[in-house]
Enzyme design. Structure first.
Site, PDB file in Angstrom:
ATOM      1  N   ARG A 121      81.827  68.258  59.541  1.00 40.40           N
ATOM      2  CA  ARG A 121      80.439  67.761  59.663  1.00 40.40           C
ATOM      3  C   ARG A 121      79.453  68.855  60.077  1.00 40.40           C
ATOM      4  O   ARG A 121      78.398  68.576  60.620  1.00 40.40           O
ATOM      5  CB  ARG A 121      80.347  66.586  60.642  1.00 40.40           C
ATOM      6  N   LYS A 143      68.655  75.823  51.230  1.00 41.56           N
ATOM      7  CA  LYS A 143      69.094  74.992  50.094  1.00 41.56           C
ATOM      8  C   LYS A 143      70.531  75.384  49.774  1.00 41.56           C
ATOM      9  O   LYS A 143      70.806  76.551  49.468  1.00 41.56           O
ATOM     10  CB  LYS A 143      68.199  75.222  48.877  1.00 41.56           C
ATOM     11  N   GLU A 185      61.390  86.973  41.034  1.00 43.66           N
ATOM     12  CA  GLU A 185      61.059  86.152  42.210  1.00 43.66           C
ATOM     13  C   GLU A 185      60.094  86.910  43.135  1.00 43.66           C
ATOM     14  O   GLU A 185      59.244  86.302  43.783  1.00 43.66           O
ATOM     15  CB  GLU A 185      62.330  85.746  42.970  1.00 43.66           C
ATOM     16  N   LYS A 229      58.546  83.551  51.984  1.00 45.03           N
ATOM     17  CA  LYS A 229      59.457  82.400  51.931  1.00 45.03           C
ATOM     18  C   LYS A 229      59.568  81.744  53.298  1.00 45.03           C
ATOM     19  O   LYS A 229      59.568  80.516  53.421  1.00 45.03           O
ATOM     20  CB  LYS A 229      60.829  82.830  51.407  1.00 45.03           C
ATOM     21  N   GLU A 239      60.951  70.306  51.448  1.00 52.00           N
ATOM     22  CA  GLU A 239      60.209  70.190  50.182  1.00 52.00           C
ATOM     23  C   GLU A 239      59.504  68.843  50.031  1.00 52.00           C
ATOM     24  O   GLU A 239      59.604  68.171  49.002  1.00 52.00           O
ATOM     25  CB  GLU A 239      61.128  70.454  48.979  1.00 52.00           C
ATOM     26  N   ARG A 243      56.509  73.347  49.801  1.00 48.49           N
ATOM     27  CA  ARG A 243      57.648  74.164  49.364  1.00 48.49           C
ATOM     28  C   ARG A 243      57.803  74.170  47.844  1.00 48.49           C
ATOM     29  O   ARG A 243      58.375  75.117  47.278  1.00 48.49           O
ATOM     30  CB  ARG A 243      58.942  73.689  50.054  1.00 48.49           C
ATOM     31  N   ASN A 247      58.696  76.863  43.298  1.00 45.95           N
ATOM     32  CA  ASN A 247      59.230  76.597  41.962  1.00 45.95           C
ATOM     33  C   ASN A 247      58.277  77.057  40.863  1.00 45.95           C
ATOM     34  O   ASN A 247      58.428  76.659  39.710  1.00 45.95           O
ATOM     35  CB  ASN A 247      59.526  75.099  41.805  1.00 45.95           C
ATOM     36  N   HIS A 250      59.366  77.757  37.306  1.00 46.26           N
ATOM     37  CA  HIS A 250      60.700  77.174  37.160  1.00 46.26           C
ATOM     38  C   HIS A 250      60.716  75.962  36.221  1.00 46.26           C
ATOM     39  O   HIS A 250      61.773  75.632  35.691  1.00 46.26           O
ATOM     40  CB  HIS A 250      61.272  76.769  38.522  1.00 46.26           C
ATOM     41  N   HIS A 254      63.486  76.474  33.793  1.00 42.78           N
ATOM     42  CA  HIS A 254      64.719  75.664  33.779  1.00 42.78           C
ATOM     43  C   HIS A 254      64.989  75.104  32.387  1.00 42.78           C
ATOM     44  O   HIS A 254      66.143  75.044  31.954  1.00 42.78           O
ATOM     45  CB  HIS A 254      64.605  74.493  34.760  1.00 42.78           C
ATOM     46  N   HIS A 267      68.800  83.607  35.550  1.00 41.94           N
ATOM     47  CA  HIS A 267      67.759  82.750  36.123  1.00 41.94           C
ATOM     48  C   HIS A 267      66.398  83.462  36.232  1.00 41.94           C
ATOM     49  O   HIS A 267      65.368  82.923  35.809  1.00 41.94           O
ATOM     50  CB  HIS A 267      68.239  82.254  37.494  1.00 41.94           C
TER      51      HIS A 267
HETATM   52  N1  GLY Z   1      64.266  78.521  45.532  1.00 44.43           N
HETATM   53  C1  GLY Z   1      63.289  77.560  45.884  1.00 44.43           C
HETATM   54  C2  GLY Z   1      63.395  77.076  47.281  1.00 44.43           C
HETATM   55  O1  GLY Z   1      64.158  77.617  48.048  1.00 44.43           O
HETATM   56  O2  GLY Z   1      62.747  76.128  47.647  1.00 44.43           O
END
Ligand code: GLY
Length: 361
Positions: A121, A143, A185, A229, A239, A243, A247, A250, A254, A267
């Protein structure tokens, strides 16, 4: 050497950036009280370069260190791979107070984070990113996850590391294509958040290899990108709003990755094409000037990145794929669009007609 804090309501953490710092990983971790046992998760190639140095550093600091290797590549980013991490953790009696260390790129970081979030956990987790993309994006912000057969990163959790330890020297073994993908990025942060970073990149004659960028600019690139970031994640960890600006590029990126079955582009390359497309949409909507869009596109090209949607991809197929993106909310496709260098908006007002007009001009 710089230290950036990811400031969160619970468990803020540091991004420590210093050349040659892998040797200090053990002592950095010791200060954070991260238990006695460590499981280092890496890929065979990265471990062959940096595993010994990493393990020595941990052992010298008094940690009992174990290793688990996962073959490189997106195809191994699965729940089966996570099951094998658990098997190693169980065999070596990794405890609640123990720490999983990700030594690798984004795939290793995401899987290590997800394993750490779920083993017992939740155990401690430290990121040691070894690609530019992981350094400036994937390793910061919590993430974590794996792919589902139906889509990338559909299984996961927000789970923050205790430390992101960045040693820019680890980039010396990074293949050129991966370096350029990371630069996509970096340019993204210039467009969405940091006008000054954008200008600094513009002033560099060449951006398409680590040698051309040089140590001084590399440190600025890493520090400013991580700062951007960290600021965004500190304001919106899960997000809920802001946040989403991370993207940028993206949505169409994507779709391009998916339509080319993740075979044609890495990517960052798809994000580069997606940023150029988003810029065109912003100009077509009257949000952004053509002059600034041209500056963005020139920077992307200078980093040796692609700027054009492959001609064999039909626009209809891209529009269809965008609709099935996991970031679609209540049937509305969300776009991040620039209004100025360093400033973007989040909008669901981009219709298929606007996209068609912008991308067929
Ligand atoms: N790569 C996008 C984020 O971390 O929100």
């Amino acid at each position: 050497m710089s230290n950036i804090t990811v400031d969160l309501p619970q468990d803020s953490y540091a991004i420590a950036i210093a050349p040659d710092s892998l040797k200090q990983l053990g002592s950095q971790m010791k200060e954070l009280n991260l238990g006695n046992k460590v499981l280092v998760i890496s890929s065979p190639e990265i471990f062959s370069y940096y595993g010994e140095s990493c393990l020595n550093s941990l052992q010298d600091a008094g940690f009992e260190a174990y290793t688990h290797l996962i073959p490189a590549g997106e195809s191994h980013k699965t729940l089966e791979s996570i099951q094998r991490v658990y098997d190693t953790a169980q065999a070596n009696h990794l405890e609640r107070s123990s720490t999983f260390v990700a030594l690798g790129g984004g795939v290793i970081g995401d899987m290590t984070g997800f394993s750490a979030a779920t083993w017992l956990r939740g155990v401690n987790f430290v990121q040691v990113p070894t690609t530019l993309l992981a350094i400036v994006d994937a390793s910061v912000g919590g993430k974590t996850g794996v792919n589902h057969p139906q889509g990338k990163n559909l299984i996961g959790a927000f789970y923050q590391p205790k430390l992101v330890a960045i040693d820019p020297n680890l980039l010396k073994t990074l293949p050129l294509r991966e370096f350029r993908a990371g630069m996509a990025e970096v340019i993204k942060y210039g467009v969405i958040w940091d006008q000054d970073l954008f200008t600094k990149l513009e002033h560099c004659d060449r951006l398409d290899s680590l040698d051309d960028v040089g140590d001084e600019l590399l440190e600025i690139i890493i520090t400013r990108s991580c700062q951007a970031k960290a600021e965004v994640v500190s304001q919106d960890e899960k997000e809920a709003g802001l946040r989403a600006i991370l993207n940028y590029g993206h949505t169409i990126g994507h779709a391009i990755e998916s339509l080319t079955h993740y075979q044609q582009f890495v990517h960052g390359e798809a994000v580069a094409i997606g940023m150029v497309a988003a810029g065109k949409i912003a100009v077509a909507m009257g949000l952004w000037t053509q002059e600034e869009a041209d500056r963005q596109d020139a920077l992307i090209a200078k980093a040796g990145l692609p700027t054009e949607i492959p001609p064999e991809l039909a626009l209809e197929a891209i529009l269809e794929t965008i609709k099935s993106d996991k970031k679609v909310t209540a049937g509305k496709v969300r776009f991040i669009l620039p209004m100025a260098i360093g400033k973007v908006i989040i909008t669901d007002q981009v219709t298929p007609e606007i996209i068609t007009k912008a991308l067929t001009l």
